[in-house]
Design a protein around this motif. Structure first.
Motif, PDB file in Angstrom:
ATOM      1  N   GLY A  36       1.151  -0.899  -0.146  1.00  0.00           N
ATOM      2  CA  GLY A  36       0.057   0.013  -0.281  1.00  0.00           C
ATOM      3  C   GLY A  36       1.154   1.294  -0.101  1.00  0.00           C
ATOM      4  N   PHE A  37       2.421   1.513   0.045  1.00  0.00           N
ATOM      5  CA  PHE A  37       3.129   2.210  -0.153  1.00  0.00           C
ATOM      6  C   PHE A  37       2.655   3.032  -1.365  1.00  0.00           C
ATOM      7  CE2 PHE A  37       7.134   4.093  -1.790  1.00  0.00           C
ATOM      8  CZ  PHE A  37       6.978   5.592  -0.948  1.00  0.00           C
ATOM      9  N   VAL A  38       2.053   4.247  -1.716  1.00  0.00           N
ATOM     10  CA  VAL A  38       2.490   5.143  -2.948  1.00  0.00           C
ATOM     11  C   VAL A  38       3.295   6.115  -3.090  1.00  0.00           C
ATOM     12  CG1 VAL A  38       0.995   6.242  -4.232  1.00  0.00           C
ATOM     13  CG2 VAL A  38      -0.328   5.431  -2.244  1.00  0.00           C
ATOM     14  N   ASP A  39       3.721   6.667  -2.020  1.00  0.00           N
ATOM     15  CA  ASP A  39       4.994   7.500  -2.399  1.00  0.00           C
ATOM     16  C   ASP A  39       5.442   8.054  -0.713  1.00  0.00           C
ATOM     17  OD1 ASP A  39       3.348  10.152  -2.267  1.00  0.00           O
ATOM     18  OD2 ASP A  39       3.256  10.456  -4.407  1.00  0.00           O
ATOM     19  N   ALA A  40       6.474   9.033  -1.466  1.00  0.00           N
ATOM     20  CA  ALA A  40       6.772  10.056  -0.064  1.00  0.00           C
ATOM     21  C   ALA A  40       7.390  10.886  -0.666  1.00  0.00           C
ATOM     22  CB  ALA A  40       8.430   9.334   0.737  1.00  0.00           C
ATOM     23  N   ARG A  41       7.419  11.883   0.181  1.00  0.00           N
ATOM     24  CA  ARG A  41       8.201  13.871   0.021  1.00  0.00           C
ATOM     25  C   ARG A  41       8.565  14.050   1.280  1.00  0.00           C
ATOM     26  NH1 ARG A  41       8.585  14.983  -5.289  1.00  0.00           N
ATOM     27  NH2 ARG A  41       6.042  15.419  -6.490  1.00  0.00           N
ATOM     28  N   LEU A  42      10.207  14.462   1.253  1.00  0.00           N
ATOM     29  CA  LEU A  42      11.452  15.147   2.153  1.00  0.00           C
ATOM     30  C   LEU A  42      11.112  16.733   2.401  1.00  0.00           C
ATOM     31  CD1 LEU A  42      12.572  13.873   4.512  1.00  0.00           C
ATOM     32  CD2 LEU A  42      14.366  13.411   3.623  1.00  0.00           C
ATOM     33  N   VAL A  43      10.602  16.862   2.871  1.00  0.00           N
ATOM     34  CA  VAL A  43      10.898  18.453   3.149  1.00  0.00           C
ATOM     35  C   VAL A  43      11.735  18.882   4.321  1.00  0.00           C
ATOM     36  CG1 VAL A  43       9.206  20.814   3.444  1.00  0.00           C
ATOM     37  CG2 VAL A  43       8.145  19.032   2.571  1.00  0.00           C
ATOM     38  N   GLU A  49      14.622  21.657  11.394  1.00  0.00           N
ATOM     39  CA  GLU A  49      13.342  20.443  10.820  1.00  0.00           C
ATOM     40  C   GLU A  49      13.194  19.784   9.652  1.00  0.00           C
ATOM     41  OE1 GLU A  49       9.965  21.697  13.441  1.00  0.00           O
ATOM     42  OE2 GLU A  49      10.921  21.395  15.643  1.00  0.00           O
ATOM     43  N   TRP A  50      12.417  18.284   9.759  1.00  0.00           N
ATOM     44  CA  TRP A  50      12.088  18.082   8.338  1.00  0.00           C
ATOM     45  C   TRP A  50      10.973  17.342   7.982  1.00  0.00           C
ATOM     46  CZ3 TRP A  50      15.979  16.829   4.467  1.00  0.00           C
ATOM     47  CH2 TRP A  50      17.372  17.918   5.053  1.00  0.00           C
ATOM     48  N   LEU A  51      10.472  17.440   7.542  1.00  0.00           N
ATOM     49  CA  LEU A  51       8.679  16.603   7.203  1.00  0.00           C
ATOM     50  C   LEU A  51       9.016  15.381   6.213  1.00  0.00           C
ATOM     51  CD1 LEU A  51       5.571  16.657   8.127  1.00  0.00           C
ATOM     52  CD2 LEU A  51       6.267  18.720   6.472  1.00  0.00           C
ATOM     53  N   ASP A  52       8.330  14.282   6.624  1.00  0.00           N
ATOM     54  CA  ASP A  52       8.042  13.554   5.907  1.00  0.00           C
ATOM     55  C   ASP A  52       7.075  13.325   5.902  1.00  0.00           C
ATOM     56  OD1 ASP A  52       8.862  11.530   3.732  1.00  0.00           O
ATOM     57  OD2 ASP A  52       9.863  10.285   5.668  1.00  0.00           O
ATOM     58  N   VAL A  53       6.427  13.289   3.974  1.00  0.00           N
ATOM     59  CA  VAL A  53       4.749  12.978   3.636  1.00  0.00           C
ATOM     60  C   VAL A  53       4.821  12.303   2.820  1.00  0.00           C
ATOM     61  CG1 VAL A  53       3.421  14.033   2.387  1.00  0.00           C
ATOM     62  CG2 VAL A  53       4.703  15.670   4.175  1.00  0.00           C
ATOM     63  N   VAL A  54       3.806  11.254   3.814  1.00  0.00           N
ATOM     64  CA  VAL A  54       4.156   9.555   3.080  1.00  0.00           C
ATOM     65  C   VAL A  54       3.246   9.575   2.590  1.00  0.00           C
ATOM     66  CG1 VAL A  54       4.609   6.933   3.272  1.00  0.00           C
ATOM     67  CG2 VAL A  54       5.890   8.816   4.583  1.00  0.00           C
ATOM     68  N   THR A  55       2.819   8.502   1.382  1.00  0.00           N
ATOM     69  CA  THR A  55       1.369   8.428   0.842  1.00  0.00           C
ATOM     70  C   THR A  55       0.912   6.829   1.023  1.00  0.00           C
ATOM     71  OG1 THR A  55       1.143  10.472  -0.561  1.00  0.00           O
ATOM     72  CG2 THR A  55      -0.224   8.360  -0.740  1.00  0.00           C
ATOM     73  N   TRP A  56       0.223   6.250   1.233  1.00  0.00           N
ATOM     74  CA  TRP A  56      -0.177   4.765   1.813  1.00  0.00           C
ATOM     75  C   TRP A  56      -1.885   4.999   0.810  1.00  0.00           C
ATOM     76  CZ3 TRP A  56       2.674   2.344   3.311  1.00  0.00           C
ATOM     77  CH2 TRP A  56       4.673   2.839   4.699  1.00  0.00           C
TER      78      TRP A  56
END
Length: 97
Positions: A36-43, A49-56
């Motif tokens: 179910g992993f779709v993609d991920a973006r690292l900001v 600080e960092w933000l990991d945005v992961v789509t499932w």
């Protein structure tokens, strides 16, 4: 229901290169091992600080991924570069193209 995982964390400046070097391995391990992993973006955010945005695909996929933790070398290397977790949230995608 598409689920978005938002993970905010801190990385010390001396660990940033390790974080970025480990990212491709982490993404490859997720693609191979996480249903179910779709993609991920690292900001990159201010002040280390960092933000990991992961789509499932569904919330169950995120839950199963959390259960597995850092079970593969690429994922473990990425997690090892993180100094502190700031926040972890999840939500449902409200707008779809």
């Amino acid at each position: 229901m598409t689920t978005i995982e938002l993970t905010r964390f801190r990385v010390r400046p001396q660990h940033e290169d390790a974080l970025l070097a480990a990212r491709p391995g982490m993404l490859a391990d997720f693609a191979a091992d996480r249903e179910g992993f779709v993609d991920a973006r690292l900001v990159r955010l201010p002040d280390g600080e960092w933000l990991d945005v992961v789509t499932w695909e569904r919330p169950e996929h995120l839950a199963a991924s959390r259960e597995k933790g850092a079970n593969l070398p690429g994922i473990a290397a990425f997690f090892a570069a993180i100094d502190a977790l700031v926040a972890a949230e999840e939500g449902t995608l409200a707008d779809t193209p």
